[in-house]
Design an enzyme around this catalytic site. Structure first.
Site, PDB file in Angstrom:
ATOM      1  N   HIS A 163      58.874  45.771 -18.683  1.00 15.86           N
ATOM      2  CA  HIS A 163      59.070  44.463 -18.065  1.00 15.86           C
ATOM      3  C   HIS A 163      60.336  44.440 -17.218  1.00 15.86           C
ATOM      4  O   HIS A 163      61.190  45.319 -17.321  1.00 15.86           O
ATOM      5  CB  HIS A 163      59.110  43.351 -19.125  1.00 15.86           C
ATOM      6  CG  HIS A 163      60.276  43.459 -20.051  1.00 15.86           C
ATOM      7  ND1 HIS A 163      60.306  44.303 -21.133  1.00 15.86           N
ATOM      8  CD2 HIS A 163      61.485  42.834 -20.064  1.00 15.86           C
ATOM      9  CE1 HIS A 163      61.455  44.200 -21.767  1.00 15.86           C
ATOM     10  NE2 HIS A 163      62.201  43.319 -21.135  1.00 15.86           N
ATOM     11  N   ASP A 165      63.413  41.797 -16.369  1.00 14.31           N
ATOM     12  CA  ASP A 165      63.997  40.583 -16.950  1.00 14.31           C
ATOM     13  C   ASP A 165      63.943  39.393 -15.998  1.00 14.31           C
ATOM     14  O   ASP A 165      63.689  38.265 -16.416  1.00 14.31           O
ATOM     15  CB  ASP A 165      65.443  40.837 -17.370  1.00 14.31           C
ATOM     16  CG  ASP A 165      65.524  41.715 -18.615  1.00 14.31           C
ATOM     17  OD1 ASP A 165      64.485  41.937 -19.252  1.00 14.31           O
ATOM     18  OD2 ASP A 165      66.626  42.171 -18.945  1.00 14.31           O
ATOM     19  N   HIS A 221      62.125  48.303 -17.368  1.00 15.69           N
ATOM     20  CA  HIS A 221      62.487  49.002 -18.606  1.00 15.69           C
ATOM     21  C   HIS A 221      61.556  48.639 -19.758  1.00 15.69           C
ATOM     22  O   HIS A 221      60.773  47.708 -19.673  1.00 15.69           O
ATOM     23  CB  HIS A 221      63.938  48.690 -19.000  1.00 15.69           C
ATOM     24  CG  HIS A 221      64.188  47.227 -19.252  1.00 15.69           C
ATOM     25  ND1 HIS A 221      64.494  46.342 -18.240  1.00 15.69           N
ATOM     26  CD2 HIS A 221      64.164  46.488 -20.390  1.00 15.69           C
ATOM     27  CE1 HIS A 221      64.653  45.135 -18.752  1.00 15.69           C
ATOM     28  NE2 HIS A 221      64.446  45.206 -20.059  1.00 15.69           N
ATOM     29  N   ARG A 231      66.324  48.577 -36.475  1.00 22.49           N
ATOM     30  CA  ARG A 231      67.155  48.581 -35.262  1.00 22.49           C
ATOM     31  C   ARG A 231      67.666  47.166 -35.015  1.00 22.49           C
ATOM     32  O   ARG A 231      66.883  46.237 -34.857  1.00 22.49           O
ATOM     33  CB  ARG A 231      66.308  49.059 -34.086  1.00 22.49           C
ATOM     34  CG  ARG A 231      66.986  49.074 -32.707  1.00 22.49           C
ATOM     35  CD  ARG A 231      65.883  49.307 -31.672  1.00 22.49           C
ATOM     36  NE  ARG A 231      66.326  49.594 -30.340  1.00 22.49           N
ATOM     37  CZ  ARG A 231      66.570  48.683 -29.400  1.00 22.49           C
ATOM     38  NH1 ARG A 231      66.476  47.392 -29.687  1.00 22.49           N
ATOM     39  NH2 ARG A 231      66.913  49.043 -28.176  1.00 22.49           N
TER      40      ARG A 231
END
Length: 251
Positions: A163, A165, A221, A231
């Site tokens: 996607h 941003d 990204h 994470r």
């Protein structure tokens, strides 16, 4: 996973690494704010803005908040600004849902640390792109994320899709990620991948590492799926448009 270059290894401590890349046309279709709207685009990584000890303290804020809820799928978010918290397959407003009990979860020191970290990241981004820090405004959504290998239950859990941003959120001009856990030590998979036309380039998360970039199509990204472990990261994003600015969260 098709990664051809590692921009930042987990094992190295980077003072400042910055790569300039040509800007996309995404910024031309909106109102420009001189001294802020990107004319220089790129991506940077630094381990010199936030200490590992500070990252651990911030992760504990995330752990305390997310312990109140959590997604049924693998990706949970906590937004201290709006109060959004993953709970099952939905979101609740942390502040309305828990009311005065919030004072038992978070402290003024937590929020002061959060503000200080945001300010330092903002200054580092301004410095890298040659703009005035005062011209940038925090914008929503700005949130903690906790990702594990639980199977996705809703589209909110599918964090791994490529996607842009600026396309996804509109107001974003500069995006940053502060990592709160270590690749290969706390989790497997989960690397951040820039998807360039000629190759994929990755940033390996490390507690205290800040990755930042201009939010347009020049920085398409994705995040790899997490295979094991947990994470933690926090996304902190900035806009040049004061109409889209938000204040720091207050207890």
């Amino acid at each position: 996973d098709g990664v051809t270059e590692v921009l930042a290894h987990r094992s190295e401590s980077l003072q400042d690494k910055f790569i300039e890349i040509p800007c996309s046309e995404d910024y031309d279709s909106q109102k420009r704010f001189e001294g802020c709207t990107p004319r220089k685009c790129g991506r940077g990584v630094t381990d010199a803005v936030i200490t590992r000890e500070e990252a651990e303290r911030i992760r504990r804020i995330a752990e305390r908040g997310l312990s109140l809820g959590g997604s049924d799928g693998g990706a949970s978010i906590l937004d201290l600004h709006s109060g959004a918290l993953s709970l099952g397959k939905h979101f609740v407003n942390l502040y309305r849902y828990f009311g005065d009990k919030i004072q038992d979860i978070f402290t003024e020191e937590d929020f002061a640390l959060y503000r200080d970290v945001r300010r330092r990241i903002q200054q580092r981004i301004a410095q890298a792109f040659g703009i005035r820090s005062a011209s940038m405004y925090l914008t929503k959504p700005t949130f903690f994320s906790r990702i594990n290998n639980t199977e996705a239950k809703t589209t909110h859990d599918e964090y791994w899709h490529p996607h842009v941003d600026k396309v996804t959120y509109g107001s974003f001009d500069y995006t940053s990620l502060l990592y709160l856990s270590d690749y290969t030590e706390d989790f497997g998979g989960g690397r951040f991948v820039f998807m360039d036309a000629d190759s994929n380039k990755t940033v390996e998360p490390r507690a205290g590492r800040v990755s930042f970039f201009t939010s347009g199509s020049e920085n398409l990204h994705r995040v790899e799926k997490v295979h094991w472990g947990t994470r933690y990261a926090i996304t902190i994003s900035f806009t040049c448009n004061p109409d889209h600015g938000i204040g720091d969260p207050v207890l």
